[in-house]
Design a protein around this motif. Structure first.
Motif, short mmCIF file in Angstrom:
data_model
loop_
_atom_site.label_atom_id
_atom_site.label_comp_id
_atom_site.label_asym_id
_atom_site.label_seq_id
_atom_site.Cartn_x
_atom_site.Cartn_y
_atom_site.Cartn_z
N THR A 180 0.84 -1.20 0.00
CA THR A 180 0.00 0.00 0.00
C THR A 180 0.87 1.25 0.00
OG1 THR A 180 -1.78 -1.12 1.19
CG2 THR A 180 -1.78 1.29 1.25
N ILE A 181 0.57 2.17 -0.91
CA ILE A 181 1.26 3.47 -0.95
C ILE A 181 0.22 4.56 -0.72
CG2 ILE A 181 2.72 5.03 -2.28
CD1 ILE A 181 3.59 2.66 -3.98
N VAL A 182 0.41 5.35 0.32
CA VAL A 182 -0.47 6.50 0.56
C VAL A 182 0.35 7.76 0.36
CG1 VAL A 182 -1.99 5.28 2.15
CG2 VAL A 182 0.02 6.46 3.05
N TRP A 183 -0.32 8.83 -0.07
CA TRP A 183 0.45 10.05 -0.35
C TRP A 183 -0.28 11.29 0.17
CZ3 TRP A 183 -2.30 7.45 -4.06
CH2 TRP A 183 -3.26 8.16 -4.76
N TYR A 184 0.51 12.29 0.51
CA TYR A 184 0.03 13.60 0.93
C TYR A 184 0.85 14.62 0.16
CZ TYR A 184 -1.35 17.47 3.98
OH TYR A 184 -1.84 18.66 4.47
N VAL A 185 0.26 15.21 -0.88
CA VAL A 185 0.95 16.13 -1.80
C VAL A 185 2.14 15.39 -2.43
CG1 VAL A 185 1.81 18.46 -2.16
CG2 VAL A 185 0.20 18.03 -0.31
N ASP A 186 3.38 15.71 -2.02
CA ASP A 186 4.54 15.04 -2.61
C ASP A 186 5.25 14.14 -1.60
OD1 ASP A 186 5.47 17.05 -1.03
OD2 ASP A 186 7.04 17.71 -2.42
N ASP A 187 4.56 13.78 -0.51
CA ASP A 187 5.12 12.86 0.49
C ASP A 187 4.37 11.53 0.42
OD1 ASP A 187 7.03 14.65 2.04
OD2 ASP A 187 5.18 15.82 2.16
N ASN A 188 5.13 10.43 0.47
CA ASN A 188 4.54 9.09 0.37
C ASN A 188 4.89 8.22 1.57
OD1 ASN A 188 5.69 9.22 -2.99
ND2 ASN A 188 3.65 9.76 -2.31
N LYS A 189 4.01 7.24 1.83
CA LYS A 189 4.30 6.21 2.83
C LYS A 189 4.04 4.86 2.17
CE LYS A 189 2.39 4.12 6.97
NZ LYS A 189 1.75 3.02 6.20
N ILE A 190 5.05 3.99 2.23
CA ILE A 190 4.95 2.68 1.60
C ILE A 190 4.97 1.58 2.67
CG2 ILE A 190 6.00 1.10 -0.07
CD1 ILE A 190 7.39 3.55 -1.31
N SER A 191 4.01 0.67 2.61
CA SER A 191 3.92 -0.40 3.60
C SER A 191 3.81 -1.77 2.92
CB SER A 191 2.69 -0.20 4.50
OG SER A 191 2.73 1.05 5.13
N HIS A 192 4.57 -2.72 3.45
CA HIS A 192 4.45 -4.11 3.01
C HIS A 192 5.04 -5.00 4.10
CE1 HIS A 192 4.93 -7.80 0.61
NE2 HIS A 192 3.99 -7.27 -0.16
N VAL A 193 4.51 -6.22 4.22
CA VAL A 193 4.99 -7.14 5.23
C VAL A 193 6.45 -7.54 4.98
CG1 VAL A 193 4.19 -9.22 4.04
CG2 VAL A 193 4.38 -9.22 6.55
N ASP A 194 6.87 -7.50 3.73
CA ASP A 194 8.25 -7.88 3.35
C ASP A 194 9.06 -6.61 3.05
OD1 ASP A 194 10.59 -8.82 2.26
OD2 ASP A 194 9.63 -10.29 0.95
N LYS A 195 10.12 -6.37 3.81
CA LYS A 195 10.95 -5.17 3.63
C LYS A 195 11.58 -5.10 2.25
CE LYS A 195 12.16 -4.71 8.53
NZ LYS A 195 13.28 -4.70 9.50
N ASP A 196 11.85 -6.27 1.65
CA ASP A 196 12.49 -6.30 0.33
C ASP A 196 11.58 -5.72 -0.75
OD1 ASP A 196 14.74 -7.43 1.39
OD2 ASP A 196 14.14 -9.50 0.95
#
Length: 250
Positions: A4-20
């Motif tokens: 899942t990638i969420v964004w606020y203007v030009d800032d993003n947060k990326i989440s996944h169970v696997d760091k790779d």
């Protein structure tokens, strides 16, 4: 397994169970956009919000520098301890009270804007007081100044208090809505709403109702109508993450 990638203007947060997987996506982003700022791990600063993922799985958030900036900008505090950001007469407006001079009116407007930013992110406890101040920024008077002063004093005495959120069950959502009937000078009511998944508040809102109601019962219905869309948004978001809310209590 969903990324899942969420964004606020030009800032993003990326989440996944696997760091790779996160690393792979970051490399693709760098290949397209060049050098980007990356923050990974248990501690982050996002738009002035310090975020820490604790060992117990809870998330702790603070905005101490922003709060201190608002305190310094206001410049004066109550000389006594306050136990809440607002008194019971918060919604009472004295139209005969002396209007603030231009310098203080500018400070009132600026500090209210700073606190609005803080209240929506890390200090929901001040939101009713800030909601009132936002309705008074056009022509604040000395009574409004005193109310903002109490809120600032409360923040000064509690500025290190973090907002803590978490979850006890990803399939359960609890929503509370309440309304204060005809508390505003134009006889409109005020709505308060909050949602939780068992550990702290994941969303809250305090706002003046947009229409007049004839009874407290009607005000409650209008308040519920105003806040329930946020509940529906959470349901839709969680479903897209792979979690169906099986217990949704209003």
């Amino acid at each position: 397994s969903q990324c899942t990638i969420v964004w606020y203007v030009d800032d993003n947060k990326i989440s996944h169970v696997d760091k790779d997987v996160v690393t792979d996506i970051l490399e693709k982003l760098k290949g397209h956009f060049g050098n980007i700022t990356i923050s990974r791990g248990k501690k982050h600063n996002f738009l002035g919000t310090d975020i820490e993922i604790r060992e117990d799985g809870m998330i702790e958030m603070t905005m101490i520098p922003h709060i201190q900036d608002a305190i310094d900008s206001f410049g004066s505090l109550c000389g006594y301890k306050v136990t809440s950001p607002a008194a019971a007469h918060l919604w009472d407006v004295n139209e005969d009270c002396e209007v603030l001079d231009e310098e203080k009116a500018i400070i009132f407007h600026s500090v209210t804007a700073k606190l609005l930013f803080v209240s929506k992110r890390t200090r929901p406890d001040i939101e009713p007081a800030v909601a009132f101040c936002t309705t008074r920024v056009q022509k604040p008077n000395k009574d409004d100044w005193k109310k903002l002063k109490r809120c600032i004093t409360y923040l000064d005495q509690t500025k290190n208090d973090p907002r803590i959120i978490g979850c006890s069950n990803l399939e359960e959502l609890f929503t509370w809505v309440d309304a204060s009937f005809a508390v505003h000078p134009n006889m409109r009511s005020h709505t308060g709403g909050v949602m939780s998944m068992g550990r702290g508040m994941i969303h809250c809102r305090s706002s003046k109702q947009k229409l007049n109601t004839k009874s407290s019962t009607e005000a409650e219905l209008v308040g519920t109508s105003e806040y329930v869309p946020f509940n529906i948004w959470i349901l839709m978001f969680m479903k897209k993450q792979g979690y169906d809310i099986k217990k949704n209590i209003l």
